[in-house]
Design a protein around this motif. Sequence first.
Motif, mmCIF file in Angstrom:
data_model
loop_
_atom_site.group_PDB
_atom_site.id
_atom_site.type_symbol
_atom_site.label_atom_id
_atom_site.label_comp_id
_atom_site.label_asym_id
_atom_site.label_seq_id
_atom_site.Cartn_x
_atom_site.Cartn_y
_atom_site.Cartn_z
ATOM 1 N N VAL A 75 0.842 -1.206 0.000
ATOM 2 C CA VAL A 75 0.000 0.000 0.000
ATOM 3 C C VAL A 75 0.872 1.249 0.000
ATOM 4 O O VAL A 75 0.608 2.221 -0.726
ATOM 5 N N LEU A 76 1.944 1.223 0.797
ATOM 6 C CA LEU A 76 2.855 2.367 0.839
ATOM 7 C C LEU A 76 3.557 2.572 -0.500
ATOM 8 O O LEU A 76 3.655 3.703 -1.003
ATOM 9 N N ILE A 116 4.032 -9.375 -4.888
ATOM 10 C CA ILE A 116 2.745 -9.969 -5.267
ATOM 11 C C ILE A 116 1.600 -9.025 -4.930
ATOM 12 O O ILE A 116 0.663 -8.832 -5.723
ATOM 13 N N TYR A 117 1.673 -8.391 -3.748
ATOM 14 C CA TYR A 117 0.621 -7.455 -3.366
ATOM 15 C C TYR A 117 0.632 -6.205 -4.263
ATOM 16 O O TYR A 117 -0.438 -5.669 -4.597
ATOM 17 N N VAL A 136 -2.070 -2.853 -8.129
ATOM 18 C CA VAL A 136 -1.987 -2.132 -9.405
ATOM 19 C C VAL A 136 -3.050 -2.622 -10.383
ATOM 20 O O VAL A 136 -3.539 -1.861 -11.222
ATOM 21 N N ALA A 137 -3.441 -3.894 -10.276
ATOM 22 C CA ALA A 137 -4.441 -4.453 -11.181
ATOM 23 C C ALA A 137 -5.864 -3.985 -10.865
ATOM 24 O O ALA A 137 -6.774 -4.189 -11.685
ATOM 25 N N ILE A 138 -6.084 -3.378 -9.705
ATOM 26 C CA ILE A 138 -7.420 -2.889 -9.363
ATOM 27 C C ILE A 138 -7.733 -1.662 -10.235
ATOM 28 O O ILE A 138 -6.922 -0.735 -10.307
ATOM 29 N N PRO A 139 -8.884 -1.635 -10.911
ATOM 30 C CA PRO A 139 -9.219 -0.476 -11.753
ATOM 31 C C PRO A 139 -9.198 0.824 -10.962
ATOM 32 O O PRO A 139 -9.738 0.919 -9.859
ATOM 33 N N PHE A 166 -8.246 -3.972 0.124
ATOM 34 C CA PHE A 166 -8.105 -5.298 0.726
ATOM 35 C C PHE A 166 -8.988 -6.351 0.065
ATOM 36 O O PHE A 166 -8.494 -7.421 -0.304
ATOM 37 N N PRO A 167 -10.293 -6.126 -0.120
ATOM 38 C CA PRO A 167 -11.106 -7.191 -0.730
ATOM 39 C C PRO A 167 -10.728 -7.500 -2.171
ATOM 40 O O PRO A 167 -10.770 -8.652 -2.593
ATOM 41 N N LEU A 168 -10.343 -6.478 -2.948
ATOM 42 C CA LEU A 168 -10.022 -6.732 -4.350
ATOM 43 C C LEU A 168 -8.604 -7.244 -4.553
ATOM 44 O O LEU A 168 -8.244 -7.639 -5.661
ATOM 45 N N SER A 169 -7.799 -7.247 -3.494
ATOM 46 C CA SER A 169 -6.472 -7.863 -3.582
ATOM 47 C C SER A 169 -6.446 -9.230 -2.900
ATOM 48 O O SER A 169 -5.378 -9.739 -2.574
ATOM 49 N N TRP A 170 -7.629 -9.807 -2.679
ATOM 50 C CA TRP A 170 -7.690 -11.115 -2.027
ATOM 51 C C TRP A 170 -6.949 -12.211 -2.799
ATOM 52 O O TRP A 170 -6.303 -13.066 -2.183
#
Length: 313
Positions: free
Chosen positions: A114-115, A196-197, A202-205, A228-232
Amino acid sequence: MAQTFANVVPPQVRNRRRGAPPATSAGRKTRSMYPSWFYIPAAALYVVLFAVPTFASFYFSLTRWSLFDVQFIGLDNFVQFFSDPQLSLAFVNTVVYAVVTSGLKVVLGLALAVLLTSEIIGRGYLRAVTFFPVLVSTIGVGLTFKVLLDPFDGLVNGALSVFGIEGPGWLTDPNLALVSVALVDVWKGLGIATLIYIAGIVAIPQEYFEAARVDGASAWKVFRNITFPLSWPATGTVVILSLIGGLRSFDLIWAMTKGGPGFSSDVIASVIYKQYQAGFYGLSTAGNVVLFVVVTAVMIPISILINKRSVDA
């Protein structure tokens, strides 16, 4: 009327979270772009390098063998292995080590990701620094930290003594040895988890984040409801890789403590190696089979649970 934060996620994503199947064309089938015989070389390598050695290990675990002699003894190796007083402690240590390292990698990896995906100065440099420990040899890391954590001449306790703090025996105290090695493992493997995170975030629109900013959502709400939910899927990958690595851990532990002091930092893999060093090849093979079964028994339900959560998310 102002848009509410609950409407940040588009309807199709909300429907997907409720378990609604994605819209597809009727009768549409997915076909591979390669002919089936293209898979033959990969299948042959899999059989030669994995399947055959695996089944051979199951057979040799039932024997007393050396390079020149094989004697079938049934389940005696397994009976002797489970009667080893070191095994119960090694099994507990293995589970504790795997849980601690994987849990810290998930928490710290997500925080760093996130940072490092935010607008900060030197972001590229910080990403490189975070990933650097992954490139270093595990044995090299173990020997380096063995010197740094030396209770008498180590740099860590030397630095603590400057502030009047008497440093503990990081690798000589039975209560601290395994935890100390686990923290070094986290330091070395954190770069992979962070990478990986970062890929998952980055893949989240970006439209989701823009809508949240327009709606005035706080950073915590954005993280809790979007990041958090979309990076599950990334979380599932990190958990699986970290648990497998933790359950199979050996090289770092052996380089730093050799399972000591006493048997306080022994894990299943180190017990197996000690049996091999003593010349009990059939017994060590049985230990490898036990380790294979333990890893499989732990990872299959976790993988199913994570994949189910990814589909329902």
